[in-house]
Scaffold this active site. Structure first.
Site, PDB file in Angstrom:
ATOM      1  N   ASP A 100       0.855  -1.205   0.000  1.00 27.61           N
ATOM      2  CA  ASP A 100       0.000   0.000   0.000  1.00 27.61           C
ATOM      3  C   ASP A 100       0.889   1.253   0.000  1.00 27.61           C
ATOM      4  O   ASP A 100       0.648   2.207  -0.748  1.00 27.61           O
ATOM      5  CB  ASP A 100      -0.887   0.069   1.258  1.00 27.61           C
ATOM      6  CG  ASP A 100      -1.808  -1.121   1.446  1.00 27.61           C
ATOM      7  OD1 ASP A 100      -3.014  -0.934   1.542  1.00 27.61           O
ATOM      8  OD2 ASP A 100      -1.306  -2.269   1.491  1.00 27.61           O
ATOM      9  N   THR A 177      -6.942  -4.616   1.063  1.00 28.81           N
ATOM     10  CA  THR A 177      -5.703  -4.947   1.800  1.00 28.81           C
ATOM     11  C   THR A 177      -5.884  -6.170   2.695  1.00 28.81           C
ATOM     12  O   THR A 177      -5.013  -7.034   2.779  1.00 28.81           O
ATOM     13  CB  THR A 177      -5.255  -3.737   2.655  1.00 28.81           C
ATOM     14  OG1 THR A 177      -5.111  -2.621   1.784  1.00 28.81           O
ATOM     15  CG2 THR A 177      -3.934  -3.997   3.352  1.00 28.81           C
TER      16      THR A 177
HETATM   17  N1  LIG Z   1     -15.258  -0.893   8.941  1.00 29.00           N
HETATM   18  C1  LIG Z   1     -14.255  -0.509   8.139  1.00 29.00           C
HETATM   19  N2  LIG Z   1     -13.101  -0.028   8.659  1.00 29.00           N
HETATM   20  C2  LIG Z   1     -12.095   0.346   7.853  1.00 29.00           C
HETATM   21  N3  LIG Z   1     -12.140   0.287   6.501  1.00 29.00           N
HETATM   22  C3  LIG Z   1     -13.263  -0.185   5.959  1.00 29.00           C
HETATM   23  C4  LIG Z   1     -14.372  -0.606   6.750  1.00 29.00           C
HETATM   24  N4  LIG Z   1     -15.343  -1.031   5.901  1.00 29.00           N
HETATM   25  C5  LIG Z   1     -14.843  -0.889   4.656  1.00 29.00           C
HETATM   26  N5  LIG Z   1     -13.606  -0.370   4.685  1.00 29.00           N
HETATM   27  C6  LIG Z   1     -12.714  -0.093   3.550  1.00 29.00           C
HETATM   28  O1  LIG Z   1     -13.448  -0.077   2.359  1.00 29.00           O
HETATM   29  C7  LIG Z   1     -12.798  -0.857   1.348  1.00 29.00           C
HETATM   30  C8  LIG Z   1     -13.718  -1.991   0.946  1.00 29.00           C
HETATM   31  O2  LIG Z   1     -13.980  -2.791   2.065  1.00 29.00           O
HETATM   32  P1  LIG Z   1     -14.453  -4.294   1.944  1.00 29.00           P
HETATM   33  O3  LIG Z   1     -13.342  -5.025   1.269  1.00 29.00           O
HETATM   34  O4  LIG Z   1     -14.699  -4.732   3.341  1.00 29.00           O
HETATM   35  O5  LIG Z   1     -15.685  -4.239   1.109  1.00 29.00           O
HETATM   36  C9  LIG Z   1     -11.500  -1.372   1.958  1.00 29.00           C
HETATM   37  O6  LIG Z   1     -10.469  -0.533   1.484  1.00 29.00           O
HETATM   38  P2  LIG Z   1      -8.905  -0.837   1.669  1.00 29.00           P
HETATM   39  O7  LIG Z   1      -8.684  -2.288   1.525  1.00 29.00           O
HETATM   40  O8  LIG Z   1      -8.321  -0.017   0.573  1.00 29.00           O
HETATM   41  O9  LIG Z   1      -8.531  -0.306   2.998  1.00 29.00           O
HETATM   42  C10 LIG Z   1     -11.738  -1.248   3.448  1.00 29.00           C
HETATM   43  O10 LIG Z   1     -10.624  -0.986   4.227  1.00 29.00           O
HETATM   44 MG   LIG Z   2      -6.966   0.510   3.689  1.00 28.87          MG
HETATM   45 MG   LIG Z   3      -6.483   0.789   0.206  1.00 24.89          MG
END
Ligand SMILES: Nc1ncnc2c1ncn2[C@@H]1O[C@H](COP(=O)(O)O)[C@@H](OP(=O)(O)O)[C@H]1O
Ligand SMILES: [Mg+2]
Ligand SMILES: [Mg+2]
Ligand SMILES: [Mg+2]
Length: 353
Positions: A100, A177
């Site tokens: 990242d 991630t």
């Molecule tokens: N409760 C949470 N806390 C932190 N990040 C979240 C979150 N819900 C969703 N996200 C962020 O939204 C993106 C999609 O989430 P998901 O895969 O759960 O659908 C991911 O981005 P990143 O992987 O870029 O951080 C994730 O971190």
């Molecule tokens: Mg992230």
């Molecule tokens: Mg990200």
């Protein structure tokens, strides 16, 4: 000696003597030429598309974002191969890895150099600074645009007058991630969204681990009212309701909403970009996430790509998100996105208040 000849000679010399590259970089920096200080040898010999054509700014932005995301994807692959992921938790269940950090550093530096007056907001913040040595090579930083056709597209009048100062670029260097750290690399994307007047005008979704015909990585772009590329739009199956949602950030409200929509199938996958790809390719009808959690860098690029093919992305009340530079990063109203041809309003009506 012209700049071009000098660059080419430097490129040839550097190719033969990798160790002299640092000295050569100093030479180019002191001259009046701009040189990208991270990129491989060949990159020094040509200007990037951000600077080198007379195409409209919107097209140069998207073209440059495609090439940049593609190279960022190769950085992500190389970090994974190195086996040193350097995982840290930024909060609760909010992971960040060396991939990242490196991908963000590369993307932001490159876009800043090409579009110095634009605002660039990256998920990993402004303080990221990584050593990219060993992660870039001439092969991963080709000077040619990835999609040369982008620069020749026709752009509606209202999108011709965009000024660089009004551009906000939302960067998610590695979306998914959580899944990346678990080896589920197919869920990973790199996202670059371009907004003007608070709305997405262009987006790039890159899948670093997609592989077809021996070529690694797939880059997709969408420019609402202009065009799209890198993928084939496929409508989702009729007479079924397939919903995609989070794999790693669910909660009671997310589950209650899904239950109320009575889907035939739920695809629990990582990444906002990956879920948008499922809609684009007709593998799901809707992306439903009834919770805060996603941020503007998660949705700007997916929204642009989806809108460019007739899809819709809003919060759970049907309100579009705004992407101006001073906006709150968290998408407080959750996320509802639908594939082209799917009735977005049916989902809005059917979601319990
Ligand atoms: N409760 C949470 N806390 C932190 N990040 C979240 C979150 N819900 C969703 N996200 C962020 O939204 C993106 C999609 O989430 P998901 O895969 O759960 O659908 C991911 O981005 P990143 O992987 O870029 O951080 C994730 O971190
Ligand atoms: Mg992230
Ligand atoms: Mg990200
Ligand atoms: Mg993300």
């Amino acid at each position: 000696m012209t700049a071009q000849i000098l660059y080419e000679q430097i490129g040839r010399l550097a190719a033969r003597h990798q160790s002299t590259l640092k000295i050569l970089v100093l030479v180019t920096k002191q001259s009046s030429f701009q040189a990208h200080r991270f990129c491989g040898i060949r990159y020094y010999s040509k200007m990037s598309v951000g600077e080198s054509t007379n195409a409209p700014l919107l097209l140069r932005l998207v073209s440059e974002a495609c090439t940049t995301a593609n190279t960022a994807g190769s950085i992500v692959r190389k970090v994974l191969l190195s086996g040193e992921l350097g995982v840290v938790d930024k909060g609760v269940n909010d992971l960040q890895t060396k991939a990242d950090r490196c991908a963000q550093y590369y993307i932001v530096q490159r876009l800043k150099r090409c579009f110095p007056k634009a605002t660039i907001i990256g998920e990993e913040g402004d303080d990221v600074s990584e050593n990219l040595e060993g992660l870039l090579s001439p092969a991963t930083t080709p000077p040619e645009p990835l999609f040369p056709e982008i620069l020749n597209k026709s752009v509606p009048e209202k999108l011709l007058s965009i000024s660089e100062e009004n551009v906000v670029i939302w960067v998610d260097p590695l979306d998914g991630t959580q899944e990346f750290t678990k080896g589920l690399v197919g869920h990973v994307t790199t996202l670059i969204g371009i907004a003007v007047d608070a709305r997405p005008v262009g987006g790039v979704i890159h899948q670093p681990f997609y592989e077809a015909d021996g070529v690694k990585g797939r880059t997709m772009y969408g420019i609402p009212e202009v065009g799209h590329g890198g993928f084939t739009v496929t409508p989702p199956p009729e007479g079924k309701r397939i919903i995609t949602t989070t794999r790693s950030h669910s909660n009671q409200r997310v589950e209650a909403t899904l239950a109320a929509l009575q889907p035939d199938e739920i695809l629990r996958v990582g990444g906002a970009g990956h879920k948008a790809v499922l809609l684009i390719e007709g593998r799901a009808h809707a992306y439903v996430f009834a919770s805060p959690g996603c941020k503007k860098w998660d949705t700007c690029a997916p929204e642009a790509v989806l809108v460019s093919i007739g899809g819709i992305l809003t919060d759970m009340d049907g309100i579009p998100y705004r992407y101006s530079k001073d906006v709150e990063h968290v998408n407080q109203g959750g996320l509802l996105a639908t594939a082209p041809g799917v009735d977005h309003s049916w989902y809005l009506k059917s979601i319990p208040k």
